[in-house]
Design an enzyme around this catalytic site. Structure first.
Site, PDB file in Angstrom:
ATOM      1  N   HIS A   1       0.827  -1.221   0.000  1.00 43.17           N
ATOM      2  CA  HIS A   1       0.000   0.000   0.000  1.00 43.17           C
ATOM      3  C   HIS A   1       0.864   1.276   0.000  1.00 43.17           C
ATOM      4  O   HIS A   1       0.892   1.973  -0.990  1.00 43.17           O
ATOM      5  CB  HIS A   1      -1.012   0.051   1.153  1.00 43.17           C
ATOM      6  CG  HIS A   1      -1.900  -1.148   1.236  1.00 43.17           C
ATOM      7  ND1 HIS A   1      -2.708  -1.546   0.190  1.00 43.17           N
ATOM      8  CD2 HIS A   1      -2.102  -2.075   2.233  1.00 43.17           C
ATOM      9  CE1 HIS A   1      -3.367  -2.636   0.529  1.00 43.17           C
ATOM     10  NE2 HIS A   1      -3.022  -2.986   1.760  1.00 43.17           N
TER      11      HIS A   1
ATOM     12  N   ASP B   1      -5.062  -8.382  -3.329  1.00 45.51           N
ATOM     13  CA  ASP B   1      -5.311  -8.122  -1.915  1.00 45.51           C
ATOM     14  C   ASP B   1      -6.583  -8.799  -1.390  1.00 45.51           C
ATOM     15  O   ASP B   1      -6.593  -9.997  -1.156  1.00 45.51           O
ATOM     16  CB  ASP B   1      -5.320  -6.607  -1.685  1.00 45.51           C
ATOM     17  CG  ASP B   1      -5.251  -6.214  -0.219  1.00 45.51           C
ATOM     18  OD1 ASP B   1      -5.194  -7.108   0.637  1.00 45.51           O
ATOM     19  OD2 ASP B   1      -5.248  -5.009   0.086  1.00 45.51           O
TER      20      ASP B   1
HETATM   21 ZN   LIG Z   1      -3.323  -6.962   2.684  1.00 46.26          ZN
END
Ligand SMILES: [Zn+2]
Length: 452
Positions: free
Chosen positions: A268, A319
């Site tokens: 991220h 994810d």
């Molecule tokens: Zn994750």
């Protein structure tokens, strides 16, 4: 041995025409451009290297679309996480096999030929430990084997509920290990993937929320030189909590206290200052971007333009697997930047360059680095991970070379994918994985029970 022939193929050196690829023992043995198809060659239009989904939590595929009902308060990441925990707590090992198999089948149909499984669902439903600490890792390995996807297993170390070593809460009981327990889990996981073709292993200290500084130092050597993945700076609240705990922001803390280098993948890294952007880029670490999940969870927009301008490397991950798509992730990455900067072709890298090609090349290279794959793309010695596009797709009509990639990413999406080879095995044909039907039935049965 098998021999493929492509009218055009994207090689590490760029586009080539009339390319013959020879596969032996799951790897590319030879790549020869400018040769006519020989008798016995299997012929296709356009070949691309497979991509890595460098960040996946396979089990979350089971709850895709189930957290779209607004709650009483402002609906945030933290309420989504409660739904995720409830789901995680209910899954048996067989459920995990069923869900992971389907999501890996879907990844392959989308052009992902390797997955980085950031695996933290380690223990039994009541939090007690299985006799084999790698029981759940073995289920992930089974799913990878059945689907054919290359597995980079990233067992996650998770010890605390928040910064400063806070005790975990009950919803996290299936994730929690001491350093000693995690060392045993790593050893058992290594054994589990040892016989799986194309598999490798790294570690994933979950986040600075879940891992105390002394634990981070203790677990990094357990990677034994393999990749190290960590979540950082996904949410504004996480940045604020990290500042309150340490006076440092998450990425800043990591850069000051951890040996972040090319082995690392920072997942991220959404919220960074300009200084963090340039300092992270300089380390050579890969930013693990998951644009669809980051949008789904309302995380924020990664500073991609500035990070790429600073020479930063990135790869993409699916994810939460709320929607599995390689073209979709790359498109979302670019569209986030367009919305932010109110401009077009933000990440193309310069005038006259194709945005799709630039994003694709970067994601192939960053994915390979983050998955510790030494040979990249369609080149001798690399795993035979190959994706072909259907040249008859309307969004590819009349296109050649980079325009084909732009047509795939920005117009056609997954419907343009024809065949996929993973480790030399042709697992997808006509856009369908050979296990699609069986995997869907098993997944549906498991999920119907879990949501009942
Ligand atoms: Zn994750």
């Amino acid at each position: 041995m098998s021999r493929l022939h492509f009218a055009s193929a994207l090689l590490p050196s760029g586009w080539a025409n009339d390319v013959q690829v020879v596969i032996t023992a799951g790897a590319i043995a030879d790549v020869t451009p400018d040769v006519p198809p020989a008798a016995g060659d299997e012929r296709h239009d356009v070949a691309l290297p497979g991509l890595a989904s460098l960040h996946s939590h396979a089990f979350q595929r089971g709850m895709a679309g189930l957290a779209e009902l607004r709650g009483n308060s402002t609906d945030t990441f933290w309420t989504w996480r409660e739904t995720m925990y409830r789901f995680a707590l209910a899954m048996t090992p067989d459920d995990v096999t069923a869900v992971a198999t389907l999501v890996y089948v879907e990844m392959l149909e989308q052009g992902f030929t390797r997955v980085g499984e950031f695996h933290y669902l380690h223990h039994d439903r009541d939090g007690s430990h299985y006799d084999d600490p790698a029981e759940m890792a073995a289920r992930i390995a089974q799913a990878a084997e059945a689907s054919g996807i290359g597995l980079t297993l990233l067992p996650s170390f998770y010890a605390h509920g928040s910064f400063g070593g806070a005790a975990p809460h009950d919803g996290q009981r299936r994730f929690i290990c001491s350093v000693d327990q995690f060392a045993k889990l790593m050893a058992a996981s290594r054994k589990t993937i040892a016989t799986l073709p194309g598999a490798n292993i790294g570690i994933a200290p979950h986040s600075l929320r879940a891992v105390a500084p002394d634990e981070l130092s203790a677990v990094i050597p357990l990677a034994e030189g393999g990749p190290v993945h960590i979540h950082a700076a996904e949410q504004v609240k996480e940045v604020e909590d990290c500042l309150a705990w340490s006076g440092r922001r998450p990425v800043q803390w990591l850069l000051e206290h951890a040996p972040v280098d090319r082995r690392w993948c920072v997942i991220h890294a959404t919220h960074m200052t300009d200084q963090e952007v340039s300092a992270l880029a300089k380390t050579g670490a890969v930013a693990g971007l998951c644009p669809i999940t980051e949008a789904s969870l309302g995380d924020g927009i990664f500073p991609a333009r500035d990070f790429l301008d600073a020479g930063g490397l990135f790869g993409i991950g699916t994810d939460s697997n709320v929607l599995v798509g390689a073209a979709d992730e790359l498109r979302q990455l670019e569209y986030g930047q367009r919305l932010k900067h109110r401009a077009r072709n933000v990440l193309s890298g310069g005038a006259g360059r194709s945005t799709g090609r630039t994003l694709f090349d970067a994601a192939v290279a960053g994915g390979a680095q983050a998955m510790a794959q030494p040979a990249v793309g369609l080149s001798p010695g690399a795993r035979a991970d190959i994706v072909t596009l259907d040249g008859s797709h309307p969004s590819l009509a009349g296109r050649a070379r980079d325009a084909v990639i732009d047509g795939w990413i920005f117009a056609a999406g997954s419907t343009a994918i024809d065949c996929v080879w993973a480790g030399g095995n042709k697992v997808v044909e006509g856009g369908r994985h050979k296990l699609r039907q069986a995997a869907r039935e098993r997944f549906n049965a498991a999920v119907r029970r879990l949501v009942a």
